[in-house]
Design an enzyme around this catalytic site. Structure first.
Site, PDB file in Angstrom:
ATOM      1  N   ARG A 270       0.880  -1.181   0.000  1.00 61.25           N
ATOM      2  CA  ARG A 270       0.000   0.000   0.000  1.00 61.25           C
ATOM      3  C   ARG A 270       0.905   1.215   0.000  1.00 61.25           C
ATOM      4  O   ARG A 270       1.703   1.399   0.933  1.00 61.25           O
ATOM      5  CB  ARG A 270      -0.922   0.010   1.221  1.00 61.25           C
ATOM      6  CG  ARG A 270      -1.668   1.320   1.358  1.00 61.25           C
ATOM      7  CD  ARG A 270      -2.780   1.292   2.362  1.00 61.25           C
ATOM      8  NE  ARG A 270      -3.924   0.545   1.871  1.00 61.25           N
ATOM      9  CZ  ARG A 270      -5.140   0.621   2.382  1.00 61.25           C
ATOM     10  NH1 ARG A 270      -5.371   1.415   3.403  1.00 61.25           N
ATOM     11  NH2 ARG A 270      -6.135  -0.080   1.891  1.00 61.25           N
TER      12      ARG A 270
ATOM     13  N   HIS B  29      -7.374   0.961  -6.486  1.00 57.83           N
ATOM     14  CA  HIS B  29      -7.574   0.081  -5.327  1.00 57.83           C
ATOM     15  C   HIS B  29      -8.227  -1.198  -5.880  1.00 57.83           C
ATOM     16  O   HIS B  29      -9.407  -1.471  -5.658  1.00 57.83           O
ATOM     17  CB  HIS B  29      -8.454   0.779  -4.292  1.00 57.83           C
ATOM     18  CG  HIS B  29      -8.421   0.154  -2.924  1.00 57.83           C
ATOM     19  ND1 HIS B  29      -7.650  -0.952  -2.629  1.00 57.83           N
ATOM     20  CD2 HIS B  29      -9.071   0.485  -1.773  1.00 57.83           C
ATOM     21  CE1 HIS B  29      -7.825  -1.266  -1.351  1.00 57.83           C
ATOM     22  NE2 HIS B  29      -8.676  -0.421  -0.820  1.00 57.83           N
TER      23      HIS B  29
ATOM     24  N   GLN C 104      -9.981  -4.034  -3.695  1.00 61.09           N
ATOM     25  CA  GLN C 104     -11.262  -3.563  -3.145  1.00 61.09           C
ATOM     26  C   GLN C 104     -12.375  -3.712  -4.186  1.00 61.09           C
ATOM     27  O   GLN C 104     -13.430  -4.283  -3.904  1.00 61.09           O
ATOM     28  CB  GLN C 104     -11.125  -2.073  -2.751  1.00 61.09           C
ATOM     29  CG  GLN C 104     -12.411  -1.436  -2.290  1.00 61.09           C
ATOM     30  CD  GLN C 104     -12.835  -1.888  -0.902  1.00 61.09           C
ATOM     31  OE1 GLN C 104     -12.061  -1.770   0.032  1.00 61.09           O
ATOM     32  NE2 GLN C 104     -14.051  -2.416  -0.771  1.00 61.09           N
TER      33      GLN C 104
ATOM     34  N   ASP D   4     -17.426   6.813  -1.328  1.00 61.28           N
ATOM     35  CA  ASP D   4     -16.150   6.723  -0.618  1.00 61.28           C
ATOM     36  C   ASP D   4     -15.925   8.058   0.076  1.00 61.28           C
ATOM     37  O   ASP D   4     -16.582   9.053  -0.237  1.00 61.28           O
ATOM     38  CB  ASP D   4     -15.018   6.399  -1.617  1.00 61.28           C
ATOM     39  CG  ASP D   4     -13.671   6.146  -0.956  1.00 61.28           C
ATOM     40  OD1 ASP D   4     -13.630   5.993   0.285  1.00 61.28           O
ATOM     41  OD2 ASP D   4     -12.646   6.108  -1.681  1.00 61.28           O
TER      42      ASP D   4
ATOM     43  N   CYS E 219     -16.472   1.419   0.679  1.00 57.96           N
ATOM     44  CA  CYS E 219     -15.299   0.600   1.002  1.00 57.96           C
ATOM     45  C   CYS E 219     -14.830   0.790   2.441  1.00 57.96           C
ATOM     46  O   CYS E 219     -14.156  -0.076   2.987  1.00 57.96           O
ATOM     47  CB  CYS E 219     -14.172   0.893   0.026  1.00 57.96           C
ATOM     48  SG  CYS E 219     -13.577   2.586   0.102  1.00 57.96           S
TER      49      CYS E 219
ATOM     50  N   ARG F 142     -13.877  -9.236   1.399  1.00 61.17           N
ATOM     51  CA  ARG F 142     -12.514  -8.998   0.920  1.00 61.17           C
ATOM     52  C   ARG F 142     -11.623 -10.192   1.235  1.00 61.17           C
ATOM     53  O   ARG F 142     -10.719 -10.523   0.475  1.00 61.17           O
ATOM     54  CB  ARG F 142     -11.952  -7.703   1.527  1.00 61.17           C
ATOM     55  CG  ARG F 142     -12.749  -6.527   0.971  1.00 61.17           C
ATOM     56  CD  ARG F 142     -12.056  -5.243   1.082  1.00 61.17           C
ATOM     57  NE  ARG F 142     -10.722  -5.247   0.514  1.00 61.17           N
ATOM     58  CZ  ARG F 142      -9.799  -4.358   0.837  1.00 61.17           C
ATOM     59  NH1 ARG F 142     -10.076  -3.415   1.716  1.00 61.17           N
ATOM     60  NH2 ARG F 142      -8.600  -4.405   0.282  1.00 61.17           N
TER      61      ARG F 142
END
Ligand code: CP
Ligand code: NVA
Length: 309
Positions: free
Chosen positions: A108, A135, A138, A227, A267, A293
């Site tokens: 990340r 991402h 995700q 988001d 998310c 996930r």
């Protein structure tokens, strides 16, 4: 060797294979505890090294559980604890060490270029666990959640996005090309989606619409995504940005323009962009979304390790 860096660069047949495998694995472990291993422990003995340059709750935990359930293990690093983060070691040398000590690398980062540089020198698969531009783990997992909730291929659904033109939206745009679904984006005029990505996407997907009016964007939607307005390490005037997004909140009133049985996904972590009445309503599937996930990332790991059934 297969990396998982951007959805744009992964063949749709592989993405679909990942989703099919995740569905089977999720069904097969209904009665198992978190740390019990899937039958056959396909990644027995494998080490996934995770490195975070930004905060994370879900990505960190879900990858930990994902590799554990496949029989392997993780080691989690913060880049500022390495020579690399202190500027005392090159990416090339770091990549060589990571490749000899570990079997996979999940990163990340604040820099897409850094992922590309690691890719140049690594001899083990790299997974993008969030970068400024995307991402992907995700959104692939979110496609899974949408199909699980709606019990239909996503190509038959109207998907809406209300919010910032950020990394998560970029991956959703890429996914709309791969899985061929209608995507209506609602964002303020000064926060347009990434121009070059949109141009690439619109060549194949003729069903992408950008509105600056939230009602138009959610009209007839099956699923509404959102988001945080302020992303991790967003270097903006936060007060101004939040004020620019004032009209882009997900409220119950807004949901009344979508389909009656529409679902809400986010998310997480969240800010103030979604009303609590929506967030805690039956339409909100955010906890199911977060949990999925683990399942999808297991199949992403298997894809990267060349072990997808
Ligand atoms: N959605 C997500 O990636 O959450 P974290 O930042 O907590 O990992
Ligand atoms: N767009 C958000 C996603 C967090 C999971 C960010 O980059 O911070």
């Amino acid at each position: 060797m297969k990396h998982f860096i951007n959805l744009k660069d992964i063949a749709v047949k592989d993405l679909r294979k990942i989703l099919v495998d995740a569905k089977k694995r999720k069904a097969d472990r209904q009665n198992l505890n978190h740390l019990q291993t899937d039958k056959g422990a396909p990644l027995k003995g494998k080490l996934l090294i995770q490195m975070f340059e930004k905060s994370s709750l879900r990505t960190r935990l879900s990858f930990y559980l994902a590799i554990k359930q496949l029989g392997g293990g993780t080691l989690t690093l913060r880049s500022n604890e390495l020579h690399l983060g202190e500027g005392g070691e090159s990416i090339a040398d770091t990549a060589k060490i990571l490749s000899t000590y570990g079997d996979g690398f999940m990163l990340r980062t604040d820099s897409d270029l850094k992922i590309e540089n690691f890719k140049k020198y690594m001899t083990i698969p790299i997974i993008n666990g969030l970068s400024p531009l995307s991402h992907p783990t995700q959104i692939l997992s979110d496609i899974y959640t949408v199909e699980e909730i709606k019990k239909k291929p996503i190509s038959k659904l109207n998907i809406a996005w209300i919010g910032d033109s950020n990394n998560v939206l970029n991956s959703l745009i890429s996914a709309s090309v791969k899985f061929n679904f209608k995507l209506s984006i609602g964002c303020p005029k000064n926060y347009q989606p990434n121009k070059s990505l949109l141009a690439w996407a619109e060549k194949t997907n003729k069903k992408i619409y950008v509105y600056h009016d939230t009602k138009k964007a959610v009209f007839n939607a099956d699923v509404i995504f959102s988001d945080k307005v302020i992303s991790l390490n967003d270097k903006v005037n936060k007060k101004k940005k939040l004020s620019d997004f004032k009209k882009f909140r997900i409220t119950q009133k807004l949901l009344s323009y979508a389909k009656k049985d529409c679902s809400f996904l986010h998310c997480l972590p969240r800010g103030n962009e979604v009303d609590e009445m929506v967030f805690f309503s039956k339409k909100s599937k955010v906890w199911q979304q977060a949990l999925n996930r683990i399942h999808v990332q297991k199949s992403i790991l298997l894809y990267c390790f060349g072990k997808l059934r």
